[in-house]
Motif scaffolding. Sequence first.
Motif, PDB file in Angstrom:
ATOM      1  N   UNK A   1       0.923  -1.355   0.233  1.00 33.07           N
ATOM      2  CA  UNK A   1       0.011   0.172   0.076  1.00 33.07           C
ATOM      3  C   UNK A   1       0.871   1.387  -0.335  1.00 33.07           C
ATOM      4  N   UNK A   2       0.555   2.139  -1.474  1.00 33.80           N
ATOM      5  CA  UNK A   2       1.276   3.737  -1.160  1.00 33.80           C
ATOM      6  C   UNK A   2       1.558   3.709   0.051  1.00 33.80           C
ATOM      7  N   UNK A   3       1.736   5.310   0.643  1.00 32.74           N
ATOM      8  CA  UNK A   3       2.135   6.237   1.366  1.00 32.74           C
ATOM      9  C   UNK A   3       2.391   7.512   0.584  1.00 32.74           C
ATOM     10  N   UNK A   4       1.351   8.143   0.061  1.00 32.53           N
ATOM     11  CA  UNK A   4       1.159   9.695  -0.372  1.00 32.53           C
ATOM     12  C   UNK A   4       1.382  10.705   0.445  1.00 32.53           C
ATOM     13  N   UNK A   5       0.332   9.861   1.607  1.00 35.84           N
ATOM     14  CA  UNK A   5       0.081  11.343   2.532  1.00 35.84           C
ATOM     15  C   UNK A   5      -1.117  10.935   2.605  1.00 35.84           C
ATOM     16  N   UNK A   6      -1.895  10.531   1.456  1.00 38.08           N
ATOM     17  CA  UNK A   6      -3.328  10.276   1.435  1.00 38.08           C
ATOM     18  C   UNK A   6      -4.193   9.372   1.394  1.00 38.08           C
ATOM     19  N   UNK A   7      -4.873   8.628   2.682  1.00 37.95           N
ATOM     20  CA  UNK A   7      -5.265   7.397   3.218  1.00 37.95           C
ATOM     21  C   UNK A   7      -6.322   7.312   2.084  1.00 37.95           C
ATOM     22  N   UNK A   8      -6.931   8.252   2.744  1.00 40.92           N
ATOM     23  CA  UNK A   8      -7.640   7.352   1.119  1.00 40.92           C
ATOM     24  C   UNK A   8      -7.654   7.260  -0.502  1.00 40.92           C
ATOM     25  N   UNK A   9      -6.642   7.734  -1.143  1.00 42.34           N
ATOM     26  CA  UNK A   9      -6.237   7.446  -2.493  1.00 42.34           C
ATOM     27  C   UNK A   9      -5.809   6.629  -2.267  1.00 42.34           C
ATOM     28  N   UNK A  10      -4.405   6.420  -1.272  1.00 37.69           N
ATOM     29  CA  UNK A  10      -3.475   5.267  -1.047  1.00 37.69           C
ATOM     30  C   UNK A  10      -4.869   3.476  -1.390  1.00 37.69           C
ATOM     31  N   UNK A  11      -5.601   4.084  -0.052  1.00 43.45           N
ATOM     32  CA  UNK A  11      -6.055   2.358   0.290  1.00 43.45           C
ATOM     33  C   UNK A  11      -7.339   2.358  -1.256  1.00 43.45           C
ATOM     34  N   UNK A  12      -7.507   3.921  -2.275  1.00 43.98           N
ATOM     35  CA  UNK A  12      -8.364   3.169  -2.830  1.00 43.98           C
ATOM     36  C   UNK A  12      -7.516   2.459  -3.978  1.00 43.98           C
ATOM     37  N   UNK A  13      -5.843   3.289  -4.283  1.00 42.76           N
ATOM     38  CA  UNK A  13      -4.887   2.285  -5.173  1.00 42.76           C
ATOM     39  C   UNK A  13      -5.200   0.829  -5.415  1.00 42.76           C
ATOM     40  N   UNK A  14      -4.920   0.327  -3.531  1.00 36.98           N
ATOM     41  CA  UNK A  14      -4.773  -1.069  -3.715  1.00 36.98           C
ATOM     42  C   UNK A  14      -5.982  -1.572  -3.802  1.00 36.98           C
ATOM     43  N   UNK A  15      -7.531  -1.494  -3.413  1.00 37.78           N
ATOM     44  CA  UNK A  15      -8.103  -2.684  -3.123  1.00 37.78           C
ATOM     45  C   UNK A  15      -8.388  -2.673  -5.098  1.00 37.78           C
ATOM     46  N   UNK A  16      -7.880  -1.219  -5.571  1.00 38.46           N
ATOM     47  CA  UNK A  16      -7.913  -1.584  -7.286  1.00 38.46           C
ATOM     48  C   UNK A  16      -7.419  -2.574  -8.007  1.00 38.46           C
ATOM     49  N   UNK A  17      -6.316  -2.279  -7.095  1.00 40.08           N
ATOM     50  CA  UNK A  17      -5.553  -3.172  -7.780  1.00 40.08           C
ATOM     51  C   UNK A  17      -5.079  -4.807  -7.280  1.00 40.08           C
ATOM     52  N   UNK A  18      -6.033  -4.856  -6.527  1.00 41.88           N
ATOM     53  CA  UNK A  18      -6.464  -6.214  -5.557  1.00 41.88           C
ATOM     54  C   UNK A  18      -7.785  -6.537  -6.435  1.00 41.88           C
ATOM     55  N   UNK A  19      -8.578  -5.826  -7.176  1.00 43.55           N
ATOM     56  CA  UNK A  19      -9.769  -6.198  -7.787  1.00 43.55           C
ATOM     57  C   UNK A  19      -8.747  -6.953  -9.117  1.00 43.55           C
TER      58      UNK A  19
END
Length: 203
Positions: free
Chosen positions: A86-104
């Motif tokens: 999970x990336x850490x860009x400083x934006x939790x919502x954006x980081x988790x959103x990108x991660x779950x889409x990669x999971x999908x």
Amino acid sequence: MDAVEPAPEKAPRGRPRSATSHQAVLNAVARLLDEQHQDYETLTIEGIAAEAGVGKQTIYRWWSTKAAVLLEAILTGHVKMHIGEVDDTGDLREDLSRWVQVLRTNLFDAQSVSLARALVSAAIIEEVNLEDYLTQNELELTAMPYKRLIAEARRGGLRSDADVSAALGALVYPIILRLISGVTPEPEWFDALVDVVVNGVGR
């Protein structure tokens, strides 16, 4: 004439045979699942023993059932579900959103579905608390978002009374349930899931 003392035997090099065999079994399970695409139903103690080059009794020395072997192989990382960081860009919502889409994209395939079902089946058969395993072990699916949530908490991005373990469960358990069902949710479902978690624990 004095008797000649025999030279002391050298200790065998390498890892102890038992430890080597133990690792051979876990590696064999990984090969059977990852390379030969077996699933929980087709996996057998006999097949694992043959792949590992050990006898069945060697396996039964450490594990009572194939479920126990598989559970350890998954939880020790020998069998991987190919979960990204999970990336850490400083934006939790954006980081988790990108991660779950990669999971999908990467996780919802036949092999991962079979593996998730095997994990749950093994936990049920072995009568272990799956939630404890998921939260206390370095299982990739939970370890990656957990590290990101902890980092956010340390920098003050979460409420002071936020329960990180509960947030982790709220994010991951629905994904595991959908994975077991074999149904790939729409991208909007993942975004909504992230919104629920972040809105629940964020400042």
